[in-house]
Each structure stands twice: as structure tokens, then as C-alpha cells.
Scaffold this motif. Structure first.
Motif, PDB file in Angstrom:
ATOM      1  N   GLU A  10       0.839  -1.195   0.000  1.00 20.72           N
ATOM      2  CA  GLU A  10       0.000   0.000   0.000  1.00 20.72           C
ATOM      3  C   GLU A  10       0.871   1.240   0.000  1.00 20.72           C
ATOM      4  O   GLU A  10       2.080   1.165   0.206  1.00 20.72           O
ATOM      5  CB  GLU A  10      -0.915   0.015   1.228  1.00 20.72           C
ATOM      6  CG  GLU A  10      -0.159   0.087   2.530  1.00 20.72           C
ATOM      7  CD  GLU A  10      -1.080   0.087   3.739  1.00 20.72           C
ATOM      8  OE1 GLU A  10      -0.600   0.488   4.805  1.00 20.72           O
ATOM      9  OE2 GLU A  10      -2.245  -0.296   3.621  1.00 20.72           O
ATOM     10  N   ILE A  11       0.245   2.360  -0.241  1.00 16.62           N
ATOM     11  CA  ILE A  11       0.951   3.633  -0.172  1.00 16.62           C
ATOM     12  C   ILE A  11       1.114   3.969   1.303  1.00 16.62           C
ATOM     13  O   ILE A  11       0.154   3.886   2.075  1.00 16.62           O
ATOM     14  CB  ILE A  11       0.155   4.738  -0.892  1.00 16.62           C
ATOM     15  CG1 ILE A  11      -0.029   4.369  -2.364  1.00 16.62           C
ATOM     16  CG2 ILE A  11       0.847   6.084  -0.750  1.00 16.62           C
ATOM     17  CD1 ILE A  11      -0.972   5.274  -3.120  1.00 16.62           C
ATOM     18  N   THR A  12       2.320   4.317   1.713  1.00 18.28           N
ATOM     19  CA  THR A  12       2.549   4.602   3.130  1.00 18.28           C
ATOM     20  C   THR A  12       1.728   5.806   3.565  1.00 18.28           C
ATOM     21  O   THR A  12       1.511   6.730   2.775  1.00 18.28           O
ATOM     22  CB  THR A  12       4.037   4.892   3.408  1.00 18.28           C
ATOM     23  OG1 THR A  12       4.415   6.072   2.697  1.00 18.28           O
ATOM     24  CG2 THR A  12       4.909   3.720   3.000  1.00 18.28           C
ATOM     25  N   PRO A  13       1.234   5.801   4.795  1.00 18.45           N
ATOM     26  CA  PRO A  13       0.427   6.935   5.273  1.00 18.45           C
ATOM     27  C   PRO A  13       1.152   8.265   5.180  1.00 18.45           C
ATOM     28  O   PRO A  13       0.532   9.282   4.870  1.00 18.45           O
ATOM     29  CB  PRO A  13       0.129   6.567   6.728  1.00 18.45           C
ATOM     30  CG  PRO A  13       0.227   5.076   6.777  1.00 18.45           C
ATOM     31  CD  PRO A  13       1.288   4.722   5.773  1.00 18.45           C
ATOM     32  N   GLN A  14       2.465   8.274   5.407  1.00 22.03           N
ATOM     33  CA  GLN A  14       3.214   9.531   5.321  1.00 22.03           C
ATOM     34  C   GLN A  14       3.221  10.059   3.890  1.00 22.03           C
ATOM     35  O   GLN A  14       3.019  11.259   3.662  1.00 22.03           O
ATOM     36  CB  GLN A  14       4.666   9.346   5.808  1.00 22.03           C
ATOM     37  CG  GLN A  14       4.800   8.952   7.250  1.00 22.03           C
ATOM     38  CD  GLN A  14       4.665   7.437   7.458  1.00 22.03           C
ATOM     39  OE1 GLN A  14       4.513   6.669   6.521  1.00 22.03           O
ATOM     40  NE2 GLN A  14       4.689   7.019   8.710  1.00 22.03           N
ATOM     41  N   HIS A  19       0.911  13.911  -0.237  1.00 22.11           N
ATOM     42  CA  HIS A  19       0.257  14.172  -1.520  1.00 22.11           C
ATOM     43  C   HIS A  19      -1.154  14.728  -1.332  1.00 22.11           C
ATOM     44  O   HIS A  19      -1.592  15.583  -2.116  1.00 22.11           O
ATOM     45  CB  HIS A  19       0.242  12.911  -2.377  1.00 22.11           C
ATOM     46  CG  HIS A  19       1.609  12.490  -2.811  1.00 22.11           C
ATOM     47  ND1 HIS A  19       2.393  13.243  -3.654  1.00 22.11           N
ATOM     48  CD2 HIS A  19       2.348  11.416  -2.492  1.00 22.11           C
ATOM     49  CE1 HIS A  19       3.546  12.646  -3.844  1.00 22.11           C
ATOM     50  NE2 HIS A  19       3.547  11.522  -3.149  1.00 22.11           N
ATOM     51  N   LEU A  20      -1.866  14.267  -0.325  1.00 26.01           N
ATOM     52  CA  LEU A  20      -3.203  14.810  -0.064  1.00 26.01           C
ATOM     53  C   LEU A  20      -3.135  16.273   0.344  1.00 26.01           C
ATOM     54  O   LEU A  20      -3.951  17.091  -0.089  1.00 26.01           O
ATOM     55  CB  LEU A  20      -3.909  13.999   1.023  1.00 26.01           C
ATOM     56  CG  LEU A  20      -4.349  12.594   0.633  1.00 26.01           C
ATOM     57  CD1 LEU A  20      -4.969  11.885   1.830  1.00 26.01           C
ATOM     58  CD2 LEU A  20      -5.330  12.636  -0.513  1.00 26.01           C
TER      59      LEU A  20
END
Length: 112
Positions: A10-14, A19-20
């Protein structure tokens, strides 16, 4: 790409948060550059920015579930292209049965 290929799960939360934040900051800057005009009619840029802001969760769904949601809609466009080409060349299918069979084969190929 690395998520879809299975290299990482998955894409790491950091990374996702970075990006968000950039996405939302860009929308905020864009909205400040295109202020709301009096009345109902807004500029196309303003309409797009408001839609991106209001539908951010749907637009960025591919980042939450990258293995299940494609980044683009190219698969859907590719599925329609042969149908439109067939209609452009011949004008129509010769029979409903032939059209149904042709579309079934196309569906199998697209699924593969």
C-alpha cells in the motif's frame, strides 16, 4: 506503480498525507486565484476546482485502494473504441445476433 505490481502492499500513510495536503493546498490556491463571480454562472476553472474540492474522496479513491481502483479510465475507453470503429466502418452490425456475439467476444478479450 509499485503498489499495483505487488512490490509494496500500500501507499505509506506519510506519503499519502504529503500528496493529499499538496492536492488540497493546490485547490485552495486555485480557488483564491479564481474568486466566485456574482450570480450563478462561474468560470470553468472555478467549477472544476469546486468539483475537485467537493468530490476529493471519490477522485482520490485510487490512492486509498490502489489495487482495486484503476488510476485512469483507459480500460473503459479501450473497450468502447472497437465498437465505435466497427460502427464507423460498416455503419452497423448485420444482425442483432451477430452484434451480440461480437460484443461477447470483445468482453471476453477485455476481461483477459
Amino acid at each position: 506503480m509499485r503498489v499495483r505490481s505487488g512490490e509494496i502492499g500500500e501507499i505509506t500513510p506519510q506519503a499519502l498525507l504529503l500528496h493529499l495536503e499538496a492536492f488540497h493546498q493546490g485547490i485552495t490556491v486555485g480557488l483564491s486565484e479564481h474568486p466566485r463571480a456574482p450570480g450563478r454562472k462561474q468560470s470553468p476553472a472555478r467549477n472544476l476546482l469546486e468539483r475537485l474540492r467537493d468530490q476529493a474522496h471519490s477522485i482520490l479513491r485510487f490512492a486509498d485502494t490502489p489495487r482495486h481502483v484503476p488510476f485512469t479510465n483507459n480500460c473503459g475507453e479501450r473497450a468502447l473504441r472497437p465498437v465505435k470503429t466497427q460502427l464507423k466502418i460498416s455503419g452497423c452490425h448485420q444482425s442483432e445476433h451477430g452484434a451480440t456475439a461480437w460484443l461477447a467476444v470483445r468482453s471476453y478479450l477485455d476481461s483477459a
